[in-house]
Enzyme design. Sequence first.
Site, mmCIF file in Angstrom:
data_model
loop_
_atom_site.group_PDB
_atom_site.id
_atom_site.type_symbol
_atom_site.label_atom_id
_atom_site.label_comp_id
_atom_site.label_asym_id
_atom_site.label_seq_id
_atom_site.Cartn_x
_atom_site.Cartn_y
_atom_site.Cartn_z
ATOM 1 N N CYS A 234 0.957 -1.142 0.062
ATOM 2 C CA CYS A 234 0.005 -0.110 -0.028
ATOM 3 C C CYS A 234 0.725 1.198 -0.015
ATOM 4 C CB CYS A 234 -0.912 0.009 1.063
ATOM 5 S SG CYS A 234 -2.472 0.903 0.959
ATOM 6 N N HIS B 36 -3.393 -5.554 2.312
ATOM 7 C CA HIS B 36 -2.964 -5.640 3.965
ATOM 8 C C HIS B 36 -3.596 -7.004 4.317
ATOM 9 C CE1 HIS B 36 -1.697 -1.371 4.518
ATOM 10 N NE2 HIS B 36 -2.868 -0.941 3.763
HETATM 11 N N1 GLN Z 1 -1.674 6.791 2.169
HETATM 12 C C1 GLN Z 1 -2.093 5.860 1.073
HETATM 13 C C2 GLN Z 1 -3.497 5.940 0.398
HETATM 14 O O1 GLN Z 1 -4.432 6.263 1.156
HETATM 15 C C3 GLN Z 1 -1.959 4.656 1.618
HETATM 16 C C4 GLN Z 1 -2.723 3.917 2.751
HETATM 17 C C5 GLN Z 1 -2.380 2.362 2.890
HETATM 18 O O2 GLN Z 1 -1.288 2.380 3.240
HETATM 19 N N2 GLN Z 1 -3.280 1.844 3.424
HETATM 20 O O3 GLN Z 1 -3.613 6.034 -0.759
#
Ligand code: GLN
Length: 247
Positions: free
Chosen positions: A96, A193
């Site tokens: 992510c 995740h």
């Molecule tokens: N900040 C990023 C987004 O919202 C990644 C979020 C995350 O790692 N879940 O796209």
Amino acid sequence: MPNRSLRIAHLFPELLNLYGDSGNILVLRKRLEWRGIEPDVMEVHVGERPTFADADIVFIGGGSDREQRIVCESLLREQAELKAFVEDGGVLAAVCGGYQLLGESYLMGDERLPGLSLVDLYTDRGSPRLIGNIAVESRIAEQPIVGYENHGGRTHLGSGVEPLGRVLYGHGNDGVSGQEGCLYKNVVGTYVHGPLLPKNPGVADYLLARALERKYGQCELEPLDDAVELAANKVMYDRMMAGEIEE
Ligand code: GLN
């Protein structure tokens, strides 16, 4: 084969640990130990200057936009070393926020966060956020990869970059292409995740096998009893396919 070991560099565990992403390190560690291979985990904190010359696997977890901003400067200082590592076949797994930072940039409205430029991809932030359970069919794992995604970013792959897989349920890279994640050399980027590896042991072994091959040459990974992990994977997959998950 006696005395084998793998060195795992875990980047910014205190900041990039959304949805238990550090659990991925526990999985890599245990799956090595169960096979009599020594895990050597090196945590890298913001501001430190590690060397990746003797790293076998680099892991970058997910983080909010705020946390990505904080780690960005530190990360970019390592760009040349990480680039050399990746081009040499080093194994890098990123989830992510970490995945987004592998690319050219992450555009957040008017603000542009530069990325590591390790893989030909870029990300821009869209609306709404793409949230929920996800299942992905991928050539690197026998069972579908299952997990959870929550991102505002939409990631666009360059034409030569292979996606990690095809979205069976959920949103993936951008919510429209049907693509999820990226594969480039021995880099795996993903929005999954969960954390990723506990429910997807095939992905864990893909990473370990690539790292062992690079370090020791051809390798057969000793099979492990993954009955519990695969059952957990299947429960989630079946629930998604049966439409039993509330969005
Ligand atoms: N900040 C990023 C987004 O919202 C990644 C979020 C995350 O790692 N879940 O796209």
